[in-house]
Write an enzyme that holds these catalytic residues in place. Sequence first.
Site, short mmCIF file in Angstrom:
data_model
loop_
_atom_site.label_atom_id
_atom_site.label_comp_id
_atom_site.label_asym_id
_atom_site.label_seq_id
_atom_site.Cartn_x
_atom_site.Cartn_y
_atom_site.Cartn_z
N ASN A 167 42.10 35.36 71.26
CA ASN A 167 42.98 34.82 70.22
C ASN A 167 44.38 35.42 70.33
O ASN A 167 45.38 34.72 70.14
CB ASN A 167 42.40 35.07 68.82
CG ASN A 167 41.38 34.02 68.45
OD1 ASN A 167 41.72 32.88 68.18
ND2 ASN A 167 40.10 34.41 68.47
N ARG A 203 38.14 57.12 57.62
CA ARG A 203 38.83 55.83 57.51
C ARG A 203 40.28 56.03 57.11
O ARG A 203 41.20 55.41 57.63
CB ARG A 203 38.12 54.93 56.50
CG ARG A 203 38.78 53.57 56.40
CD ARG A 203 37.79 52.49 56.16
NE ARG A 203 37.36 52.47 54.78
CZ ARG A 203 37.51 51.42 53.98
NH1 ARG A 203 38.07 50.33 54.43
NH2 ARG A 203 37.07 51.44 52.76
N MET A 214 37.55 44.86 64.45
CA MET A 214 36.25 45.11 63.83
C MET A 214 36.26 46.28 62.85
O MET A 214 35.36 47.12 62.85
CB MET A 214 35.19 45.36 64.93
CG MET A 214 35.12 44.26 65.96
SD MET A 214 34.77 42.64 65.24
CE MET A 214 33.02 42.83 64.96
N HIS A 257 38.29 33.84 61.45
CA HIS A 257 36.85 34.06 61.35
C HIS A 257 36.13 32.82 61.90
O HIS A 257 36.54 31.69 61.59
CB HIS A 257 36.47 34.30 59.88
CG HIS A 257 35.02 34.59 59.70
ND1 HIS A 257 34.46 35.81 60.01
CD2 HIS A 257 34.01 33.80 59.29
CE1 HIS A 257 33.17 35.76 59.77
NE2 HIS A 257 32.87 34.56 59.35
C1 GRF Z 1 36.67 35.52 67.29
O1 GRF Z 1 35.54 34.71 67.27
C2 GRF Z 1 37.22 35.72 65.91
O2 GRF Z 1 37.03 34.61 65.09
C3 GRF Z 1 36.41 36.88 65.39
O3 GRF Z 1 36.25 37.72 66.50
C4 GRF Z 1 36.33 36.95 67.70
C5 GRF Z 1 37.41 37.56 68.53
O4 GRF Z 1 37.51 36.94 69.79
N1 GRF Z 1 37.07 37.50 64.26
P1 GRF Z 1 38.71 37.32 70.73
O5 GRF Z 1 38.69 38.83 70.89
O6 GRF Z 1 39.99 36.86 70.09
O7 GRF Z 1 38.45 36.63 72.03
#
Ligand code: GRF
Length: 208
Positions: free
Chosen positions: A18, A68, A93, A112
């Site tokens: 992404n 955190r 994450m 998401h």
């Molecule tokens: C994607 O499916 C996003 O929706 C989710 O984590 C994944 C990340 O994929 N939050 P990438 O690292 O961008 O390939």
Amino acid sequence: MPERRARLAVLLSGRGSNFVALAEACEKSELPAEIVLVLSNVEGAPGIASAQRMGLPTAVVTHRGLSRRQHETAVLAELERASPDWICLAGYMRMLSPTFVARFEERIVNIHPSLLPAFPGLSVHEQVLEHGVKVSGCTVHLVDGGLDSGPIVVQRVVEVDDGETVESLASKVLEQEHSAYKQALRRLITERWAVNGRRLEFGPRGCS
Ligand code: GRF
């Protein structure tokens, strides 16, 4: 005079596809933005390697051995230096604390891989298949401190076919993610909008 480009910081923990889609959209001027920082909490995240290949500024702030609060303080220090207009979560994450979210109120965006509010959290495609739902998709939303909650900016739908597997569904959804994320950011950056309750509303009455 050329329009000022919005400054994006991308936070990721893994593959970073992404992020790459956003970076390419910036390069092609499909998005009036520039990436001023790519930050990961994971040493060796492939997304960081991609950013380095693209010549973009990167930072790794590992959460290992830190509370955190300590980790967020270190991340915030990097962000303050980069001075972004928008924080784009792209497979990051880590949950963000209310303090962190308040610092960038209505300026943190997440993607998401489900049609929120259905299936927040992890193992989304597994749950989609287990429930036998017939459509899934992805959601780009503002981050409000809850788990995958916050006002929805853009959603894309994919059909869940007979015989669909986690892998085939993930790949169909990911393709939509890449274009949904840039569309959502383009709208947030260039249009007027306002949050009204749970909803994000675009339009002339928007205040952005
Ligand atoms: C994607 O499916 C996003 O929706 C989710 O984590 C994944 C990340 O994929 N939050 P990438 O690292 O961008 O390939």
